[in-house]
Design a protein around this motif. Structure first.
Motif, PDB file in Angstrom:
ATOM      1  N   VAL A 168       0.954  -1.525  -0.161  1.00  0.00           N
ATOM      2  CA  VAL A 168      -0.012   0.064   0.257  1.00  0.00           C
ATOM      3  C   VAL A 168       0.846   1.151   0.413  1.00  0.00           C
ATOM      4  N   SER A 169       1.724   1.262   0.678  1.00  0.00           N
ATOM      5  CA  SER A 169       2.843   2.195   0.960  1.00  0.00           C
ATOM      6  C   SER A 169       3.926   2.387  -0.204  1.00  0.00           C
ATOM      7  N   LEU A 170       4.339   1.837  -0.756  1.00  0.00           N
ATOM      8  CA  LEU A 170       4.082   1.940  -1.603  1.00  0.00           C
ATOM      9  C   LEU A 170       3.587   2.599  -3.284  1.00  0.00           C
ATOM     10  N   SER A 171       2.274   1.400  -3.289  1.00  0.00           N
ATOM     11  CA  SER A 171       1.897   1.841  -4.085  1.00  0.00           C
ATOM     12  C   SER A 171       0.840   3.524  -4.284  1.00  0.00           C
ATOM     13  N   SER A 172       0.782   3.824  -2.900  1.00  0.00           N
ATOM     14  CA  SER A 172       0.034   5.140  -2.877  1.00  0.00           C
ATOM     15  C   SER A 172       0.713   6.675  -1.962  1.00  0.00           C
ATOM     16  N   LEU A 173       2.671   5.425  -2.022  1.00  0.00           N
ATOM     17  CA  LEU A 173       3.529   6.741  -1.878  1.00  0.00           C
ATOM     18  C   LEU A 173       4.011   8.211  -2.487  1.00  0.00           C
ATOM     19  N   SER A 174       3.633   8.905  -0.744  1.00  0.00           N
ATOM     20  CA  SER A 174       3.614  10.484  -2.449  1.00  0.00           C
ATOM     21  C   SER A 174       4.717  11.392  -1.451  1.00  0.00           C
ATOM     22  N   PHE A 175       5.642  11.105  -1.827  1.00  0.00           N
ATOM     23  CA  PHE A 175       6.937  11.355  -0.970  1.00  0.00           C
ATOM     24  C   PHE A 175       7.871  13.178  -2.268  1.00  0.00           C
ATOM     25  N   ALA A 176       8.382  13.925  -1.367  1.00  0.00           N
ATOM     26  CA  ALA A 176       9.203  14.453  -1.996  1.00  0.00           C
ATOM     27  C   ALA A 176      10.985  13.960  -1.865  1.00  0.00           C
ATOM     28  N   PRO A 177      11.644  13.662  -3.237  1.00  0.00           N
ATOM     29  CA  PRO A 177      12.061  13.575  -3.128  1.00  0.00           C
ATOM     30  C   PRO A 177      13.706  13.870  -2.790  1.00  0.00           C
ATOM     31  N   VAL A 178      14.543  13.849  -2.346  1.00  0.00           N
ATOM     32  CA  VAL A 178      15.592  14.603  -1.872  1.00  0.00           C
ATOM     33  C   VAL A 178      17.017  15.071  -2.882  1.00  0.00           C
ATOM     34  N   ILE A 179      16.919  16.425  -3.340  1.00  0.00           N
ATOM     35  CA  ILE A 179      17.199  16.561  -4.968  1.00  0.00           C
ATOM     36  C   ILE A 179      18.784  17.625  -3.332  1.00  0.00           C
ATOM     37  N   PRO A 180      19.246  17.556  -4.238  1.00  0.00           N
ATOM     38  CA  PRO A 180      21.721  18.140  -4.140  1.00  0.00           C
ATOM     39  C   PRO A 180      20.374  20.040  -4.164  1.00  0.00           C
ATOM     40  N   ALA A 181      21.043  20.447  -2.815  1.00  0.00           N
ATOM     41  CA  ALA A 181      20.667  21.614  -2.410  1.00  0.00           C
ATOM     42  C   ALA A 181      20.850  22.675  -4.028  1.00  0.00           C
ATOM     43  N   ASP A 182      21.953  22.532  -4.656  1.00  0.00           N
ATOM     44  CA  ASP A 182      23.198  23.117  -5.502  1.00  0.00           C
ATOM     45  C   ASP A 182      22.340  22.778  -6.917  1.00  0.00           C
ATOM     46  N   SER A 183      21.717  22.017  -6.970  1.00  0.00           N
ATOM     47  CA  SER A 183      20.480  21.205  -8.229  1.00  0.00           C
ATOM     48  C   SER A 183      19.646  22.388  -9.255  1.00  0.00           C
ATOM     49  N   GLY A 184      19.552  23.398  -8.775  1.00  0.00           N
ATOM     50  CA  GLY A 184      18.265  24.276  -8.689  1.00  0.00           C
ATOM     51  C   GLY A 184      17.263  23.685  -8.809  1.00  0.00           C
ATOM     52  N   LEU A 216      19.859  10.534 -11.467  1.00  0.00           N
ATOM     53  CA  LEU A 216      19.399  11.286 -10.461  1.00  0.00           C
ATOM     54  C   LEU A 216      17.928  10.195  -9.896  1.00  0.00           C
ATOM     55  N   GLU A 217      16.849  10.363 -10.626  1.00  0.00           N
ATOM     56  CA  GLU A 217      15.640   9.780 -10.329  1.00  0.00           C
ATOM     57  C   GLU A 217      15.963   7.730 -10.251  1.00  0.00           C
ATOM     58  N   ASP A 218      16.662   7.795 -10.051  1.00  0.00           N
ATOM     59  CA  ASP A 218      17.441   6.606 -10.031  1.00  0.00           C
ATOM     60  C   ASP A 218      17.731   6.537  -8.417  1.00  0.00           C
ATOM     61  N   GLN A 219      18.671   7.031  -8.157  1.00  0.00           N
ATOM     62  CA  GLN A 219      19.138   7.818  -7.077  1.00  0.00           C
ATOM     63  C   GLN A 219      17.962   7.290  -5.945  1.00  0.00           C
ATOM     64  N   THR A 220      17.452   8.724  -6.570  1.00  0.00           N
ATOM     65  CA  THR A 220      16.281   9.499  -6.183  1.00  0.00           C
ATOM     66  C   THR A 220      14.818   7.952  -4.741  1.00  0.00           C
ATOM     67  N   ARG A 221      15.044   7.347  -6.277  1.00  0.00           N
ATOM     68  CA  ARG A 221      13.845   6.183  -6.077  1.00  0.00           C
ATOM     69  C   ARG A 221      14.432   5.061  -4.622  1.00  0.00           C
ATOM     70  N   LYS A 222      15.954   5.136  -4.935  1.00  0.00           N
ATOM     71  CA  LYS A 222      16.523   4.086  -4.594  1.00  0.00           C
ATOM     72  C   LYS A 222      16.320   4.106  -3.314  1.00  0.00           C
ATOM     73  N   ARG A 223      16.659   5.818  -2.424  1.00  0.00           N
ATOM     74  CA  ARG A 223      16.935   6.129  -1.361  1.00  0.00           C
ATOM     75  C   ARG A 223      15.302   6.571  -0.615  1.00  0.00           C
ATOM     76  N   GLU A 224      14.535   6.625  -1.214  1.00  0.00           N
ATOM     77  CA  GLU A 224      13.079   6.258  -0.781  1.00  0.00           C
ATOM     78  C   GLU A 224      12.826   5.617  -0.244  1.00  0.00           C
ATOM     79  N   LEU A 225      13.170   4.792  -0.981  1.00  0.00           N
ATOM     80  CA  LEU A 225      12.981   3.153  -0.848  1.00  0.00           C
ATOM     81  C   LEU A 225      13.483   2.699  -0.039  1.00  0.00           C
ATOM     82  N   ARG A 226      15.064   3.221   0.863  1.00  0.00           N
ATOM     83  CA  ARG A 226      15.687   2.479   1.874  1.00  0.00           C
ATOM     84  C   ARG A 226      15.313   3.250   2.893  1.00  0.00           C
ATOM     85  N   LEU A 227      14.790   4.540   3.164  1.00  0.00           N
ATOM     86  CA  LEU A 227      14.362   5.152   3.650  1.00  0.00           C
ATOM     87  C   LEU A 227      12.958   4.702   4.499  1.00  0.00           C
TER      88      LEU A 227
END
Length: 279
Positions: A168-184, A216-227
DNA sequence: AACACATAGCGTCAGGGCGG
DNA sequence: CCGCCCTGACGCTATGTGTT
């Protein structure tokens, strides 16, 4: 099986073989530790001798028999049983015979279905060498303790629901990926998909949308999954910790009761002795 | 009611242990 | 060695409780 096994009358809290106490009792240096387990038995309501009371010393003749020499007994009223013999079986004869099978580990504790509840050192799937090493070096995880408490069933059930929760949480997840601060970049939306893939849309500082590169997307997804996984793990860990503490508290209560009973027994024996002496 | 304090629970990070 | 899991530590938030 109808019989219930409790510690100190606390329903559902089958006995605990505290790994810490294992370590404590090996203070002499001997690695092989036999821990005495204490349980309180509550038999089904239809049995008049509903509660077991008596302190049974290790290696003494008692109503608790080993499997090789089973002896049906009428259990007197009471509460504390020491179970130290491997393969022990407790019998009651009240209408139908009830048998509580105790697993052969030295520090086994009864549970309601006759499953055993033992400490870390008794896991079947571990070599003695490893058990010994773990006993010396590492406190068992709460997961292990929980399993040893006979809560494997519960744990499995939880795993089932947990799996569902995860889904459920994976499918209905709404999260804010972490983006490097300097990425703009600014996250605009992340929508989870049942397949586990998240569609992430970003906007740059001009408010223009685009999907960033796959890395970047992959990294973000991995991080969210890890979290997410860590979040669940932390929750589970806390739950087990609470359960473990509760069991320890129960055990303290049981030991206190036992201590009190022994003191009383000693007192009456002393009185008896003095009485006979004066006669 | 407003405030301070205590407690419980949560999410996250960091680090160790373990299996592959 | 790498990835994963487990758990202690930390900070944050919500809730309960006692005091003013």
């Amino acid at each position: 099986m109808d019989g219930m096994v409790e510690e100190n009358g606390t329903s559902g809290a089958a006995g605990v073989a505290d790994p810490l106490s294992s370590a404590g009792s090996s203070a002499g240096g001997a690695p092989h530790v036999v821990v005495t387990s204490i349980v309180q038995l509550t038999l089904p309501t239809q049995a008049p001798s509903a509660q077991v009371q008596s302190v049974i010393q290790p290696n003494q003749q008692s109503v608790i028999q080993t499997a090789s020499n089973i002896q049906p007994v009428q259990l007197p009223k009471g509460n504390v049983i020491l179970v130290t013999k491997p393969s022990s079986v407790i019998h009651t004869t009240q209408g139908t015979l009830q048998t509580l099978q105790i697993k052969p580990e030295p520090n086994t504790i009864l549970s309601a279905q006759g499953q055993s509840c033992s400490d870390d050192s008794c896991s079947d799937d571990e070599s003695p060498k490893r058990k010994y090493r773990e006993m010396l070096t590492r406190r068992p995880s709460y997961r292990k303790i929980l399993n040893d408490l006979g809560g494997a069933e519960i744990a499995e059930n939880r795993m089932g629901t947990k799996g569902l929760e995860n889904e459920v949480s994976l499918s209905s997840l709404s999260f804010a990926p972490v983006i490097p601060a300097d990425s703009g970049l600014h996250t605009l939306a992340v929508s989870g998909t049942a397949g586990g893939g998240a569609i992430v849309q970003y906007a740059n500082q001009d408010g223009q949308f685009y999907v960033p590169g796959p890395i970047l997307e992959d990294q973000t997804r991995k991080r969210e999954l890890r979290l997410l996984k860590n979040r669940e793990a932390a929750r589970e860990c806390r739950r087990k910790k609470k359960e473990y503490i509760k069991c320890l508290e129960n055990r303290v209560a049981v030991l206190e009761n036992q201590n009190k009973a022994l003191i009383d027994e000693l007192k009456s024996l002393k009185e008896l002795y003095c009485q006979q002496k004066t006669e």
